[in-house]
Design an enzyme around this catalytic site. Structure first.
Site, PDB file in Angstrom:
ATOM      1  N   GLY A  12       0.785  -1.226   0.000  1.00 45.52           N
ATOM      2  CA  GLY A  12       0.000   0.000   0.000  1.00 45.52           C
ATOM      3  C   GLY A  12       0.816   1.274   0.000  1.00 45.52           C
ATOM      4  O   GLY A  12       0.309   2.328   0.402  1.00 45.52           O
ATOM      5  N   ARG A  90      -4.910  -8.717  -9.254  1.00 50.30           N
ATOM      6  CA  ARG A  90      -5.894  -9.584  -9.921  1.00 50.30           C
ATOM      7  C   ARG A  90      -6.190  -9.003 -11.290  1.00 50.30           C
ATOM      8  O   ARG A  90      -6.301  -7.779 -11.432  1.00 50.30           O
ATOM      9  CB  ARG A  90      -7.227  -9.625  -9.144  1.00 50.30           C
ATOM     10  CG  ARG A  90      -7.146 -10.171  -7.762  1.00 50.30           C
ATOM     11  CD  ARG A  90      -6.803 -11.614  -7.736  1.00 50.30           C
ATOM     12  NE  ARG A  90      -7.784 -12.476  -8.391  1.00 50.30           N
ATOM     13  CZ  ARG A  90      -7.568 -13.779  -8.631  1.00 50.30           C
ATOM     14  NH1 ARG A  90      -6.429 -14.337  -8.294  1.00 50.30           N
ATOM     15  NH2 ARG A  90      -8.497 -14.504  -9.208  1.00 50.30           N
ATOM     16  N   HIS A 108       1.925   0.571 -13.319  1.00 51.64           N
ATOM     17  CA  HIS A 108       2.709  -0.602 -13.698  1.00 51.64           C
ATOM     18  C   HIS A 108       4.195  -0.231 -13.699  1.00 51.64           C
ATOM     19  O   HIS A 108       4.577   0.811 -14.254  1.00 51.64           O
ATOM     20  CB  HIS A 108       2.278  -1.087 -15.094  1.00 51.64           C
ATOM     21  CG  HIS A 108       3.021  -2.307 -15.509  1.00 51.64           C
ATOM     22  ND1 HIS A 108       2.716  -3.562 -15.008  1.00 51.64           N
ATOM     23  CD2 HIS A 108       4.080  -2.469 -16.331  1.00 51.64           C
ATOM     24  CE1 HIS A 108       3.555  -4.431 -15.528  1.00 51.64           C
ATOM     25  NE2 HIS A 108       4.394  -3.805 -16.325  1.00 51.64           N
ATOM     26  N   ASP A 144      -2.240  -5.183 -18.834  1.00 51.27           N
ATOM     27  CA  ASP A 144      -1.381  -3.999 -18.951  1.00 51.27           C
ATOM     28  C   ASP A 144      -1.348  -3.444 -20.382  1.00 51.27           C
ATOM     29  O   ASP A 144      -0.316  -2.971 -20.849  1.00 51.27           O
ATOM     30  CB  ASP A 144       0.050  -4.320 -18.465  1.00 51.27           C
ATOM     31  CG  ASP A 144       0.063  -4.833 -17.030  1.00 51.27           C
ATOM     32  OD1 ASP A 144      -0.695  -4.297 -16.204  1.00 51.27           O
ATOM     33  OD2 ASP A 144       0.810  -5.778 -16.737  1.00 51.27           O
TER      34      ASP A 144
HETATM   35  C1  GRF Z   1       3.830  -1.258  -7.435  1.00 51.54           C
HETATM   36  O1  GRF Z   1       5.194  -1.329  -7.713  1.00 51.54           O
HETATM   37  C2  GRF Z   1       2.996  -1.288  -8.690  1.00 51.54           C
HETATM   38  O2  GRF Z   1       3.661  -0.818  -9.820  1.00 51.54           O
HETATM   39  C3  GRF Z   1       2.700  -2.749  -8.853  1.00 51.54           C
HETATM   40  O3  GRF Z   1       2.563  -3.236  -7.541  1.00 51.54           O
HETATM   41  C4  GRF Z   1       3.335  -2.449  -6.639  1.00 51.54           C
HETATM   42  C5  GRF Z   1       2.446  -2.054  -5.504  1.00 51.54           C
HETATM   43  O4  GRF Z   1       3.134  -1.452  -4.453  1.00 51.54           O
HETATM   44  N1  GRF Z   1       1.518  -2.900  -9.685  1.00 51.54           N
HETATM   45  P1  GRF Z   1       2.369  -0.857  -3.175  1.00 51.54           P
HETATM   46  O5  GRF Z   1       1.440  -1.942  -2.630  1.00 51.54           O
HETATM   47  O6  GRF Z   1       1.596   0.350  -3.632  1.00 51.54           O
HETATM   48  O7  GRF Z   1       3.467  -0.521  -2.220  1.00 51.54           O
END
Ligand code: GRF
Length: 199
Positions: A12, A90, A108, A144
């Site tokens: 998060g 998901r 991403h 993506d």
């Molecule tokens: C991020 O690096 C995002 O690009 C990927 O998952 C990670 C989530 O990180 N989709 P967080 O839970 O916001 O720290």
């Protein structure tokens, strides 16, 4: 005010960045309405709680298909204008994508269309790429593949590990995600085929 739901599965840190941006006043058109997690012990839930944002856990294991899980999400997201996927691990089905066309944003950790999928940071290093980055894009039915909204690049160093590179990528994410959300909620994004114009 646009009502935004943040969907999470993990740590998060992007959720925390969005909350910090709200608290700084850089998200003037955004109400962080709720957080939804598919993982019961996601760290993001504690972040939501300490910011006073209501959260719900909808466990994907409790549903037989992606479509029924997504239908439960759609029901929970009634009245929401934008959905931010912030580490939500998901794939969404046409049930969610259709309900929120060009209203779901995903972050991403690569320069799409390079390195889609769940291991983008590892894949960029393994490929030997010299540059990678962060993409924030609208979500379509593919993995993506939706129209790119904002991207920012960074260099991959010879000494980088997956952890060191991901840490630098996340610093960029923490700027780019609130920036994109601010543009979306201000009504400044126009989708024209695959191209997203910032007005
Ligand atoms: C991020 O690096 C995002 O690009 C990927 O998952 C990670 C989530 O990180 N989709 P967080 O839970 O916001 O720290």
């Amino acid at each position: 005010m646009k009502r935004v739901a943040v969907l999470v599965s993990g740590r998060g840190s992007n959720l925390a960045a969005v909350i910090a941006a709200r608290d700084r006043g850089t998200l003037p058109d955004t109400e962080l309405a709720c957080v939804v997690s598919n993982v019961a012990d996601a760290g993001a839930l504690a972040i939501a709680a300490s910011a006073g944002i209501s959260s719900t856990v909808i466990r994907h294991q409790d549903f037989r298909t992606r479509a029924t899980f997504d239908a439960a999400l759609v029901e929970r997201l009634h009245g929401i204008d934008y959905v931010l996927l912030a580490g939500f691990m998901r794939l969404l089905s046409p049930v969610m994508v259709g309900a929120f066309k060009n209203r779901i944003l995903n972050v991403h950790p690569s320069l799409l269309p390079a390195f889609p999928g769940a291991h983008a940071v590892r894949d960029a290093i393994a490929y030997g790429a010299k540059l990678t980055g962060v993409s924030v894009h609208f979500v379509d039915e593919g993995t993506d593949t939706g129209p790119v909204i904002l991207q920012r690049s960074l260099a991959i160093e010879d000494t980088d590990t997956e952890e060191s590179l991901h840490a630098r990528i996340q610093k960029i994410e923490h700027q780019l995600v609130p920036e994109t959300l601010a543009l979306a909620c201000a009504g400044r994004l126009r989708v024209d085929g695959r191209r997203v114009r910032v007005g």
